[in-house]
Design a protein around this motif. Structure first.
Motif, short mmCIF file in Angstrom:
data_model
loop_
_atom_site.label_atom_id
_atom_site.label_comp_id
_atom_site.label_asym_id
_atom_site.label_seq_id
_atom_site.Cartn_x
_atom_site.Cartn_y
_atom_site.Cartn_z
N ARG A 86 38.28 45.55 29.79
CA ARG A 86 38.17 44.43 31.11
C ARG A 86 36.92 43.92 31.30
O ARG A 86 36.25 44.94 32.05
CB ARG A 86 39.15 44.83 31.94
CG ARG A 86 40.61 45.05 31.44
CD ARG A 86 41.29 46.20 32.00
NE ARG A 86 42.46 46.45 31.17
CZ ARG A 86 43.39 47.73 31.05
NH1 ARG A 86 42.98 48.71 31.97
NH2 ARG A 86 44.13 47.47 30.23
N ILE A 88 35.50 41.83 33.92
CA ILE A 88 35.50 41.34 35.04
C ILE A 88 34.16 41.69 35.68
O ILE A 88 33.52 42.56 35.64
CB ILE A 88 36.69 41.59 35.98
CG1 ILE A 88 36.68 42.88 36.18
CG2 ILE A 88 37.97 40.97 35.50
CD1 ILE A 88 37.83 43.36 37.37
N THR A 90 32.99 43.44 39.11
CA THR A 90 33.64 44.15 39.84
C THR A 90 33.12 43.88 41.48
O THR A 90 33.93 44.23 42.23
CB THR A 90 33.28 45.56 39.53
OG1 THR A 90 31.94 45.56 39.35
CG2 THR A 90 34.26 46.19 38.12
N VAL A 94 38.64 38.19 43.37
CA VAL A 94 39.43 37.51 42.32
C VAL A 94 39.16 36.01 42.16
O VAL A 94 38.91 35.38 41.19
CB VAL A 94 40.85 37.67 42.82
CG1 VAL A 94 41.70 36.71 41.94
CG2 VAL A 94 41.24 39.17 42.60
N ASN A 97 35.77 35.52 40.71
CA ASN A 97 35.64 35.73 39.09
C ASN A 97 36.21 34.61 38.54
O ASN A 97 35.86 34.11 37.47
CB ASN A 97 36.64 36.95 38.82
CG ASN A 97 35.96 38.14 38.63
OD1 ASN A 97 35.15 38.35 37.64
ND2 ASN A 97 35.75 38.96 39.87
N GLY A 132 36.92 42.80 42.65
CA GLY A 132 37.54 43.14 41.12
C GLY A 132 37.42 44.58 40.81
O GLY A 132 38.37 45.10 40.25
N MET A 135 40.69 47.03 42.04
CA MET A 135 42.08 46.59 41.42
C MET A 135 42.65 47.64 40.28
O MET A 135 41.62 48.10 39.99
CB MET A 135 41.87 45.21 40.72
CG MET A 135 41.70 44.07 41.68
SD MET A 135 40.86 42.45 41.02
CE MET A 135 42.63 41.93 40.26
N GLU A 139 45.91 44.78 36.78
CA GLU A 139 45.62 43.37 37.66
C GLU A 139 44.14 43.02 37.22
O GLU A 139 43.98 41.76 36.84
CB GLU A 139 45.40 44.01 38.87
CG GLU A 139 46.66 44.08 39.59
CD GLU A 139 46.60 45.06 41.05
OE1 GLU A 139 47.45 45.37 41.58
OE2 GLU A 139 45.62 45.70 41.18
N GLN A 140 43.23 43.98 36.63
CA GLN A 140 42.08 43.44 36.02
C GLN A 140 42.26 42.72 34.78
O GLN A 140 41.77 41.86 34.32
CB GLN A 140 41.00 44.67 35.87
CG GLN A 140 40.72 45.42 37.05
CD GLN A 140 39.51 46.40 36.91
OE1 GLN A 140 39.15 46.71 35.98
NE2 GLN A 140 38.86 47.03 37.90
N GLN A 141 43.28 43.37 33.94
CA GLN A 141 43.75 42.68 32.39
C GLN A 141 43.96 41.26 32.97
O GLN A 141 43.65 40.26 32.03
CB GLN A 141 44.49 43.73 31.76
CG GLN A 141 45.29 43.04 30.63
CD GLN A 141 44.09 43.10 29.48
OE1 GLN A 141 42.90 42.76 29.63
NE2 GLN A 141 44.56 43.75 28.33
N THR A 144 40.95 39.20 33.54
CA THR A 144 40.40 38.73 32.61
C THR A 144 40.93 37.52 31.75
O THR A 144 40.39 36.59 31.41
CB THR A 144 40.38 39.91 31.64
OG1 THR A 144 39.88 41.05 32.37
CG2 THR A 144 39.39 39.56 30.52
#
Ligand code: ATP
Length: 234
Positions: A86, A88, A90, A94, A97, A132, A135, A139-141, A144
């Protein structure tokens, strides 16, 4: 065909990893690229997106040859890639991102906004001000994938989107991918999970040892159970 791959070969250094891989996906449909650990799924995606330096073969995306083109140009043409790890930011929220992924609209494909993505991934709506790094993996997936969609791709390569997710999150992921397809996106989904793949996909291609061992519908696959037994971890 939205994407047509013919006789793709790939090497890491002297190691020959992909052997004459041929596959394709029709516009608006979903193909599952199935195979065990190490079968060559990630290498196939990385080759298509221009991230493997040593590749031969022909790749046509939306009618144009893309083999040998740099990754940033392939992405700009509308080929989205969601890697397995993932990626993102961090330290960004959200919402931030998502804004990092924003690109101008593209004719003929959905023009995604953060609000549309919060509908697609309701979990993210509640977390829009969250950093990010704070999470869960699932949630990170989702973030992404959402950030990739902010680039308004016409085709998305998703590398093992269900991997490592809790069953409840896997169900939400399946619903989101089905909705992406309903909105007209074309998807290639790499998976080890045959059950998850069949919920979403129209056709399957199986690779093992860097070679295509099967291509067809899930009905074809079900009619020949020895194929899954031989090449998949079922
Ligand atoms: P996974 O689910 O584990 O990601 P995969 O089907 O995506 O499996 P690949 O990651 O494409 O498989 O790996 C295919 C083969 O290439 C494996 O034998 C792997 O060991 C090898 N390989 C992958 N990356 C490299 C690299 N950077 N250098 C050398 N060999 C590599």
């Amino acid at each position: 065909m939205m994407l047509e791959v013919r006789d793709l070969n790939a090497w890491y250094g002297r190691a020959h990893i992909l052997f004459d891989v041929t596959l394709g996906v029709e516009r608006g449909t979903v193909v599952a690229l199935l195979g065990r650990n190490g079968a060559g799924k990630t290498t196939t995606f990385a080759s298509l997106i221009g991230l493997v330096p040593s590749v031969t073969g022909a790749v046509t995306f939306d009618g144009e040859p893309i083999q040998g083109r740099p990754a940033h140009e392939i992405v700009r043409r509308g080929l989205g890639y969601v890697p397995e790890d993932r990626r993102i930011f961090t330290g960004l929220t959200v919402e931030e991102n998502l804004m990092v992924g924003a690109q101008p609209p593209r004719p003929g494909v959905p023009h995604w906004t953060p609000e549309m993505l919060y509908e697609l991934f309701p979990n993210l709506a509640e977390l829009r001000k969250r950093q990010g790094g704070h999470m869960s993996g699932g949630e990170q997936q989702m973030l992404t994938i959402a950030r990739t969609l902010m680039g308004n791709p016409s085709l998305v390569l998703l590398d093992e989107p269900s991997e490592g997710l809790a069953p409840r999150i896997v169900e939400q992921m399946a619903q989101a991918l089905i909705e992406m397809k309903r909105q007209g996106l074309t998807l290639i989904l790499s998976e080890q999970n045959l059950h998850f793949a069949r919920l979403i996909s129209d056709r399957a291609t199986i690779i093992e040892g860097g070679r295509v061992r099967f291509a067809g519908t899930f009905a074809d696959l079900d009619a020949n159970p020895e194929i899954s037994a031989q090449h998949l971890a079922v």
